[in-house]
Scaffold this motif. Sequence first.
Motif, short mmCIF file in Angstrom:
data_model
loop_
_atom_site.label_atom_id
_atom_site.label_comp_id
_atom_site.label_asym_id
_atom_site.label_seq_id
_atom_site.Cartn_x
_atom_site.Cartn_y
_atom_site.Cartn_z
N ALA A 1 -7.59 -0.13 -0.35
CA ALA A 1 -7.32 -1.09 0.72
C ALA A 1 -8.20 -0.89 1.93
CB ALA A 1 -5.85 -0.99 1.14
N PHE A 2 -8.48 0.39 2.29
CA PHE A 2 -9.07 0.68 3.59
C PHE A 2 -10.50 1.20 3.54
CE2 PHE A 2 -4.39 1.53 4.40
CZ PHE A 2 -4.18 0.33 5.07
N SER A 3 -11.17 1.13 2.39
CA SER A 3 -12.49 1.73 2.27
C SER A 3 -13.52 1.10 3.22
CB SER A 3 -13.00 1.63 0.82
OG SER A 3 -13.22 0.27 0.45
N LYS A 4 -13.32 -0.16 3.60
CA LYS A 4 -14.28 -0.84 4.47
C LYS A 4 -13.80 -0.97 5.92
CE LYS A 4 -16.74 -1.70 0.77
NZ LYS A 4 -17.98 -0.95 0.50
N PRO B 1 -9.41 -5.95 1.26
CA PRO B 1 -9.68 -6.70 0.03
C PRO B 1 -9.13 -8.12 0.15
CG PRO B 1 -8.81 -4.53 -0.48
CD PRO B 1 -8.67 -4.70 1.01
N LYS B 2 -9.88 -9.07 -0.29
CA LYS B 2 -9.48 -10.47 -0.12
C LYS B 2 -8.26 -10.80 -1.00
CE LYS B 2 -14.07 -12.16 1.09
NZ LYS B 2 -15.19 -13.09 0.75
N GLY B 3 -7.30 -11.49 -0.39
CA GLY B 3 -6.22 -12.08 -1.16
C GLY B 3 -4.93 -11.30 -1.25
N ALA C 1 -2.42 3.41 9.33
CA ALA C 1 -2.65 2.50 8.20
C ALA C 1 -2.08 1.13 8.50
CB ALA C 1 -2.02 3.08 6.93
N ALA C 2 -0.88 1.09 9.11
CA ALA C 2 -0.26 -0.19 9.45
C ALA C 2 -1.06 -0.92 10.52
CB ALA C 2 1.17 0.04 9.93
N ILE D 1 0.85 -1.19 0.00
CA ILE D 1 0.00 0.00 0.00
C ILE D 1 0.88 1.24 0.00
CG2 ILE D 1 -1.88 1.21 1.16
CD1 ILE D 1 -2.55 -1.48 2.53
N GLY D 2 0.89 1.94 -1.12
CA GLY D 2 1.71 3.14 -1.25
C GLY D 2 0.99 4.39 -0.80
#
Length: 430
Positions: free
Chosen positions: A405-408, A394-396, A382-383, A150-151
Amino acid sequence: MAADRRPYELVVFGASGFTGQFVALEVARQRPSPEPRGPALRWAVAGRSRVKLTEVLEKVAEKLERPTLPAEVGIIICDVINPASLDEMAKQAAVVLNCVGPYRFYGEPVVKACIENGASCIDISGEPQFLEEMYWKYNERAAEKGVYIIGSSGFDSIPADMGVLYTRNKLKGTLTAVESFLTINSGPKGLCIHDGTWKSAVYGFGDQQRLRTLRKQSHLKPVPVVGAKLKRRWPISYCNELCEYSFPFMGADASVVKRTQRYLYENLEETPVQYAAYVTVRSLASVIKLMFAGLFFLLFVKFSIGRQLLVKFPWLFSFGYFSSKGPTQKQMDDASFIFTFFGQGYSQDHTTKHNKPNMKICTQVKGPEAGYVATPIAMVQAAVTLLKDTTELPKGGGVFTPGAAFSKTRLIERLNQNGIEFSVVSSSEV
């Protein structure tokens, strides 16, 4: 994620660098557990010099008014030019917080080592070329390995990307377009930024053709425009709502937000949001000063010798905004930022095909000094979210923007609890 099977949950790589030391301080501030006797957060610092890393931990303990940091805080010796040492670091971490830039030169070896050794990786890059190239080169492999890369997880892309999602979630209808305005408030000592950010900008703008080629080769289909098309402002315009002058923001925000919106549209079938990013200044004198700085920058960055001069004399060519020494503690204490988002959209009973938007919303994201206070907060939260909210990711695995990555997840909630405040200013139907 395999945090419970590795020696460290978080490893701060580049902890002895200018930004890395602030990230290490922010990690040390984290409450290890809601329960007083809960397990401590397992973390380490990593870099080339044991002496410098030890000094960082001593300074962190001093700033937190502790006799010393827990003995469990590890020190890992590794070098970005030594792949074997990066592998050893990644094997010990659940999440690597990469603070070593410019990322276009030093970021890829860390990404590769993390993916191949099963560690997730977060960075604070503001370099669109690096961010987009990592997606095209490593997304599939990261997904195969089940890790998250995740950048752009610092200032300014976390407030911008998550701010758009917050605005969308707070509108009682369908959000279709957002303009963001970044206002940097500096104290009487003025604004000063470490020249590492300046160097990244110099090299990035000097090699824009590579980014254009990368995007052309991707053959991506355009994301559909829903509702009325967002009108672009003049290069220098006056924002009546804020009573300030504005000009387009030249950083990574637009690239990051648009990649998030593409992901949400293509993978979650969510309505894509148009986006434009601006910076505000209060006076016409500041506008003129920034215009001259921008013209010098764009002229010199085209040539090799010009780029060398820009890198060697950041203070001169940035009119004092960038320095190899970075800001003083007083400058950081006095500074803050405000992101203001003006969104437009449609109520549930209003069509987006032929009618003008009938919903408006204004939100804000406020925080402390951007580069070395807000950025560590954003990166560390974020970490922590990556460690704690595993079922909402997101799965996987794969290579993601923060919003994708973090919307949910509970990232916005965590940011609110740690000094970066999201709020609704107004919302109305017109």
